[in-house]
Design an enzyme around this catalytic site. Sequence first.
Site, PDB file in Angstrom:
ATOM      1  N   SER A 142     -23.381 -13.427  -3.419  1.00  0.00           N
ATOM      2  CA  SER A 142     -22.516 -12.290  -3.120  1.00  0.00           C
ATOM      3  C   SER A 142     -22.664 -11.185  -4.149  1.00  0.00           C
ATOM      4  O   SER A 142     -22.084 -10.115  -3.988  1.00  0.00           O
ATOM      5  CB  SER A 142     -21.048 -12.743  -3.092  1.00  0.00           C
ATOM      6  OG  SER A 142     -20.668 -13.282  -4.346  1.00  0.00           O
ATOM      7  N   HIS A 163     -25.219 -13.559   3.706  1.00  0.00           N
ATOM      8  CA  HIS A 163     -23.949 -13.691   3.005  1.00  0.00           C
ATOM      9  C   HIS A 163     -22.830 -13.965   4.001  1.00  0.00           C
ATOM     10  O   HIS A 163     -22.422 -13.074   4.753  1.00  0.00           O
ATOM     11  CB  HIS A 163     -23.646 -12.432   2.202  1.00  0.00           C
ATOM     12  CG  HIS A 163     -22.391 -12.534   1.398  1.00  0.00           C
ATOM     13  ND1 HIS A 163     -21.535 -11.477   1.193  1.00  0.00           N
ATOM     14  CD2 HIS A 163     -21.824 -13.603   0.751  1.00  0.00           C
ATOM     15  CE1 HIS A 163     -20.506 -11.866   0.466  1.00  0.00           C
ATOM     16  NE2 HIS A 163     -20.661 -13.154   0.192  1.00  0.00           N
ATOM     17  N   GLU A 175     -23.411 -10.804   6.401  1.00  0.00           N
ATOM     18  CA  GLU A 175     -24.216  -9.684   5.930  1.00  0.00           C
ATOM     19  C   GLU A 175     -25.669 -10.143   5.827  1.00  0.00           C
ATOM     20  O   GLU A 175     -25.981 -11.070   5.087  1.00  0.00           O
ATOM     21  CB  GLU A 175     -23.722  -9.206   4.564  1.00  0.00           C
ATOM     22  CG  GLU A 175     -22.366  -8.527   4.613  1.00  0.00           C
ATOM     23  CD  GLU A 175     -21.816  -8.174   3.251  1.00  0.00           C
ATOM     24  OE1 GLU A 175     -21.122  -7.161   3.138  1.00  0.00           O
ATOM     25  OE2 GLU A 175     -22.086  -8.936   2.280  1.00  0.00           O
ATOM     26  N   ASN A 213     -18.339  -6.577  -0.617  1.00  0.00           N
ATOM     27  CA  ASN A 213     -17.994  -6.689  -2.034  1.00  0.00           C
ATOM     28  C   ASN A 213     -18.208  -5.378  -2.787  1.00  0.00           C
ATOM     29  O   ASN A 213     -17.530  -5.115  -3.780  1.00  0.00           O
ATOM     30  CB  ASN A 213     -18.790  -7.808  -2.696  1.00  0.00           C
ATOM     31  CG  ASN A 213     -18.202  -9.170  -2.384  1.00  0.00           C
ATOM     32  OD1 ASN A 213     -17.072  -9.266  -1.934  1.00  0.00           O
ATOM     33  ND2 ASN A 213     -18.960 -10.219  -2.626  1.00  0.00           N
TER      34      ASN A 213
END
Length: 307
Positions: A142, A163, A175, A213
């Site tokens: 991440s 991800h 992702e 993130n």
Amino acid sequence: FRNSENEGRLLLTNEKWKLTNSEVRDNRKLCFNRVLQVAAASGHTVVLVDQSDEILKKSTKGIEESLKRVTKKKFADKPEAGAEFIEKTLKNLTTSTDAVAVVHSTDLVIEAIVENQEIKSELFKRLDKFAPEHTIFTSNTSSLQITQLANSTTRQDRFGGLHFFNPVPMMKLVEVVKTPMTSQKTYESLMDFSKAVGKSPVSCKDTPGFIVNRLLVPYMMEAVRLFERGDASKEDIDVAMKLGAGYPMGPFELLDYVGLDTSKYIIDGWHAIEPNNPLFLPSPLLDKLVEEKKLGRKTGEGFYKYN
């Protein structure tokens, strides 16, 4: 799924993907066990790899318990169908303590070990020597750069990021991260796999934090700075974001849930990459709490105290 030399594209076959989850640790273990769960539940052949039989046994039991919770909702009126679903899913799952021994028959490797660039790169370098030429390597990281991990192998064009988000059975997002070297064929394969396990993939370049993130971590860090300056209490900041922005958790509640050490590791890594980016500045308060081993829910205290 398997790459076909004759067709030069991705084909759906009965073999589907064989997945390798290598040496998973800490909170990532829970997340990635659920990745394996959804893959096995969607009919894929899965090989779970970890460091010991004891860990593997615990992981398998956790997956079985999670499947039972899923079937209670999915097959509420059909308990027999639910039991059959669990049995079929578990038949698709095998375990091993030797990644090298199983990677030779693997189509897709998803790594989810400790968030450490050197350790991850060493694992990929080792597996790269034994994996078939067509095998695609991916990381569930991440925070680390996929490109640097890909450079530890000889298959940069067959390397990308996948991800997933916790709790994986509930969260639909994946992702799919494409480096400058990731081939279009590999990218399409990863998008197809994500859809095959029932997820909604989004595409992103290999930028720090990808999409979620990259937005979420600076938001949490700005909340900490707001508190550090004395502009508002952490309690009021959490209430404001829940009632004003409709977020299910406030930033301090979320930091405690994620783990303060994890958040510090991410922001420190980004700061090292882009030291002049004000969004990536470290927090003295966060550093202090981590030094005091107040890491959030998992230790009983972070920004808040937990029983």
